[in-house]
Design an enzyme around this catalytic site. Structure first.
Site, PDB file in Angstrom:
ATOM      1  N   GLY A 175      16.516  44.367  24.493  1.00  0.00           N
ATOM      2  CA  GLY A 175      16.044  45.373  25.446  1.00  0.00           C
ATOM      3  C   GLY A 175      15.915  44.789  26.850  1.00  0.00           C
ATOM      4  O   GLY A 175      15.456  43.658  27.033  1.00  0.00           O
ATOM      5  N   MET A 220      10.482  41.895  16.136  1.00  0.00           N
ATOM      6  CA  MET A 220       9.246  41.414  15.514  1.00  0.00           C
ATOM      7  C   MET A 220       8.498  42.591  14.861  1.00  0.00           C
ATOM      8  O   MET A 220       7.318  42.477  14.548  1.00  0.00           O
ATOM      9  CB  MET A 220       8.354  40.717  16.545  1.00  0.00           C
ATOM     10  CG  MET A 220       9.030  39.483  17.149  1.00  0.00           C
ATOM     11  SD  MET A 220       7.873  38.246  17.782  1.00  0.00           S
ATOM     12  CE  MET A 220       6.987  39.187  18.990  1.00  0.00           C
ATOM     13  N   SER A 239       5.494  47.145  21.618  1.00  0.00           N
ATOM     14  CA  SER A 239       4.634  47.127  20.431  1.00  0.00           C
ATOM     15  C   SER A 239       3.182  46.876  20.827  1.00  0.00           C
ATOM     16  O   SER A 239       2.252  47.339  20.170  1.00  0.00           O
ATOM     17  CB  SER A 239       5.095  46.039  19.465  1.00  0.00           C
ATOM     18  OG  SER A 239       6.436  46.289  19.109  1.00  0.00           O
ATOM     19  N   HIS A 266       9.093  51.185  17.744  1.00  0.00           N
ATOM     20  CA  HIS A 266       8.880  52.358  18.599  1.00  0.00           C
ATOM     21  C   HIS A 266      10.263  52.790  19.082  1.00  0.00           C
ATOM     22  O   HIS A 266      11.286  52.183  18.688  1.00  0.00           O
ATOM     23  CB  HIS A 266       7.931  52.021  19.758  1.00  0.00           C
ATOM     24  CG  HIS A 266       8.311  50.765  20.503  1.00  0.00           C
ATOM     25  ND1 HIS A 266       9.459  50.659  21.250  1.00  0.00           N
ATOM     26  CD2 HIS A 266       7.711  49.548  20.578  1.00  0.00           C
ATOM     27  CE1 HIS A 266       9.536  49.450  21.776  1.00  0.00           C
ATOM     28  NE2 HIS A 266       8.494  48.743  21.371  1.00  0.00           N
ATOM     29  N   HIS A 299      12.867  50.154  20.082  1.00  0.00           N
ATOM     30  CA  HIS A 299      13.621  49.518  18.998  1.00  0.00           C
ATOM     31  C   HIS A 299      14.687  50.477  18.463  1.00  0.00           C
ATOM     32  O   HIS A 299      15.816  50.069  18.176  1.00  0.00           O
ATOM     33  CB  HIS A 299      12.693  49.150  17.830  1.00  0.00           C
ATOM     34  CG  HIS A 299      11.685  48.094  18.163  1.00  0.00           C
ATOM     35  ND1 HIS A 299      10.356  48.377  18.365  1.00  0.00           N
ATOM     36  CD2 HIS A 299      11.820  46.759  18.329  1.00  0.00           C
ATOM     37  CE1 HIS A 299       9.718  47.250  18.635  1.00  0.00           C
ATOM     38  NE2 HIS A 299      10.567  46.258  18.626  1.00  0.00           N
TER      39      HIS A 299
END
Ligand code: PAF
Length: 275
Positions: free
Chosen positions: A145, A28, A184, A32, A35
């Site tokens: 993740g 989305m 995020s 950071h 990702h």
């Protein structure tokens, strides 16, 4: 790296590349290091790496932060390209949910615990968008993740139950020096709130130690984690619980710090439950 915005464009871009493996990293945005570790894992294992960048409205409750969710496509595109992404699929809401859209995917049971109980309908939105992405991109592997352990379990169940030919690859959680899992939503935290939020990582670590001392004792692990969280009055706890998702046991927690809700988990066991 190419940016594409429609199902037709993404399929056309991938058509000549089907001889090799395709890896998908659904995201989305607001990238950071968590990702980036997904992108790198996909890059290491796949011939073509596709990232989707779509803030999915159907997985947010009406009261949640869909409107405020951090969005910076240009910065994300730079980071994705630097991390080896070949194709960034960044559709509009209308592309994913055109007028008249009325089909949704429900993963019963698994999606009703923990996050599902606190965010009713959340996993319906996640499962629906993930299946759409799988059907659009037809990846060989999809990367998620470990921080979102229940999401992983829901997607794995969806893939198994609906015979989606995708291998779900789970990448370890990335944490900062205080043990705070990267998210995020950490962008919402003030410096003081960040310190408060680090209690979640500490609580889960303490709970995992209790589990190692008393294997299989879910009550001891949860109580240990809750005791650490209770010592920090500037947060509220939604849950801190041991949960078994198919073949994995985790200690999962969700807290609120100010207006920000954060989740995290640690893996306690993989494979069969203790006898
Ligand atoms: O984990 C996320 O960022 C989202 O839930 C996902 C998997 C991209 C679906 O919108």
């Amino acid at each position: 790296m190419r940016i594409v915005r429609s199902v037709g464009e993404v399929r056309a871009a991938l058509a000549p590349l089907r001889g090799g493996t395709v890896g998908l990293v659904p995201t989305m945005g607001a990238y950071h290091d968590g990702h980036l570790s997904l992108f790198r894992a996909a890059r290491a294992e796949c011939d073509t790496v596709v990232a989707s960048l779509f803030v999915n409205p159907t997985q947010f409750l009406a009261s949640e932060d869909f409107g405020a969710y951090p969005r910076d496509e240009a910065a994300d595109a730079t980071l994705a390209a630097e991390s080896g992404v070949d194709l960034l699929y960044a559709p509009t809401v209308d592309e994913v949910y055109p007028a008249g859209f009325q089909t949704h995917v429900e993963v019963a049971g698994l999606a009703e615990l923990l996050e599902g109980a606190h965010r009713p309908g959340h996993f319906r939105g996640v499962a629906t968008v993930c299946l759409k992405l799988f059907n659009t991109i037809h990846p060989d592997r999809a990367y998620f993740g470990q921080k979102d352990a229940q999401q992983v379990a829901v997607v794995q169940r969806l893939v198994r139950d609906l015979d989606v030919g995708v291998e779900v690859v789970v990448v370890p959680t990335v944490r900062d020096a205080t043990g705070l899992a990267l998210s995020s939503r950490n962008a919402y935290l003030s410096p003081e709130e960040r310190e408060v939020a680090a209690a979640l990582g500490r609580a889960l670590t303490a709970g995992a130690s209790a589990w190692r001392a008393h294997p299989g004792d879910a009550a001891a692990a949860s109580a240990t984690a809750r005791a650490v969280l209770a010592a920090e009055p500037r947060l509220t706890v939604d849950y801190a619980e041991v949960a078994r998702f198919d073949s994995i046991t985790v200690l999962a927690g969700a807290i609120r710090v100010g207006r920000t809700r954060l989740i995290d988990n640690v893996v306690l066991d993989e494979g069969d439950p203790p006898a």
